[in-house]
Enzyme design. Structure first.
Site, PDB file in Angstrom:
ATOM      1  CB  THR A 197      -7.659  -0.489  -1.119  1.00 45.34           C
ATOM      2  OG1 THR A 197      -8.233  -1.056   0.053  1.00 45.34           O
ATOM      3  CG2 THR A 197      -6.835   0.734  -0.744  1.00 45.34           C
TER       4      THR A 197
ATOM      5  CD  GLU B 206      -3.253   0.617   1.889  1.00 51.22           C
ATOM      6  OE1 GLU B 206      -4.082   1.480   2.172  1.00 51.22           O
ATOM      7  OE2 GLU B 206      -3.424  -0.598   2.120  1.00 51.22           O
TER       8      GLU B 206
END
Length: 330
Positions: free
Chosen positions: A159, A99
């Site tokens: 996401t 991420e």
């Protein structure tokens, strides 16, 4: 009779939603995905202290002898997720999602810069970019960053996705896959309405089903990976999704339960459905986002939550740095 997990693997690519390597070895998922909260949790586990310590020592060397602990911790933070990702890739045969700092969710250029740095770190360690998905929050700015990265051959996992407008924008940007958050959608509706929902009536299940059918109807290549589950009932209702990322506790439940698992999502059936096509530009995205209270609230909350987890991780690294520099009994 086969377990529900074994049957699910026949319809759907199963992804482990964890930073815990032992869970991956047990359940043998194809891919793995992490987030700041999961990395922080794993960094607190004694069995992974060597990964954290190695990252800190390298960061200290790179920063120089006179650097303060806060600066070293910030440097270490940039490489810790990749360090865990490299270990994960020794276990899973597929890909790992790493991420981008959630605090950059509204900065397209900075997101691109950090994503490229993550890919470079993997490449320097001998890991092909095809085994890495860059995880980015589904803001308009994040989606635009992913669009550029995909053009350069860097694959992205979008996401914190809660609304159809986010999903369509991602598909039109040709991102590799999206992670709609099933359980968090359910949480919002339970709180907002005071009702409980099960099975096909679960708002999170409805959202992912709608997105899946939309994608397959119009032939988008972007894959759907349901995420953030609250119970195995949600997972059973989404059997047939391209991918599902599942926490170890729910993988364990699926692995210990037998019965017949029906394929609920079907790409071929979706092609004949009567679905209206929507084109998303920035103005349309912002209008739909403002009108969708759930998506608006949960995206904001998710970015704030991941940002807080990152701050906790940086504080943990700073504390651990002192312990590494001054071992007990010294």
């Amino acid at each position: 009779m086969a377990t529900l997990l074994d049957q699910l693997k026949q319809y759907t690519t199963v992804v482990a939603d964890t930073g815990d390597m032992k869970s991956m070895e047990k359940f043998k998922p194809t891919d793995a995905t992490t987030n700041p909260s999961l990395i922080t949790a794993a960094a607190n586990m004694p069995e992974y202290s060597h990964i954290v310590d190695d990252v800190l020592k390298t960061a200290k060397q790179n920063a120089g002898a006179n650097s303060d602990d806060k600066a070293v911790a910030a440097e270490a933070f940039k490489t810790l997720a990749v360090a865990f990702g490299r270990e994960i890739l020794k276990i899973v045969p597929g890909r790992v999602s790493t991420e981008v700092d959630a605090r950059l969710s509204y900065d397209t250029e900075k997101t691109i810069e950090v994503a490229k740095d993550i890919i470079k770190q993997y490449a320097d360690a001998g890991v092909s970019k095809d085994r890495v998905l860059i995880k980015i929050a589904s803001t308009w700015e994040g989606i635009k960053a992913a669009e550029q990265l995909e053009k350069e051959g860097i694959h992205c996992n979008l996401t914190l996705l809660f609304g159809l407008h986010q999903a369509i924008a991602c598909a039109e940007a040709n991102v590799t896959l999206i992670s709609p958050f099933v359980g968090r959608i359910l949480d919002w509706y339970k709180k907002d309405t005071g009702k409980d929902y099960t099975g096909a009536e679960d708002p999170g299940v409805i959202s992912v089903t709608t997105i899946f059918n939309y994608y397959k109807k119009f032939g988008y290549k972007t894959q759907v990976m349901g995420a953030s589950f609250r119970n195995i009932g949600e997972i059973e209702e989404l059997a047939g999704s391209d991918l599902l990322t599942i926490a170890p506790k729910l993988l364990d439940e699926l692995n210990s339960k037998e019965g017949t698992l029906e394929k609920k999502l079907d790409a071929e059936k979706a092609k004949s459905m009567d679905i209206q096509k929507i084109t998303i530009d920035k103005a349309t995205f912002e209008k739909m986002h403002a009108e969708d209270r759930m998506a608006h609230d949960k995206l904001k909350e998710g970015i704030e939550g991941f940002s807080k987890a990152l701050e906790e991780l940086e504080a943990l690294l700073e504390k651990r740095l002192k312990e590494v520099a001054e071992p007990v009994g010294a």
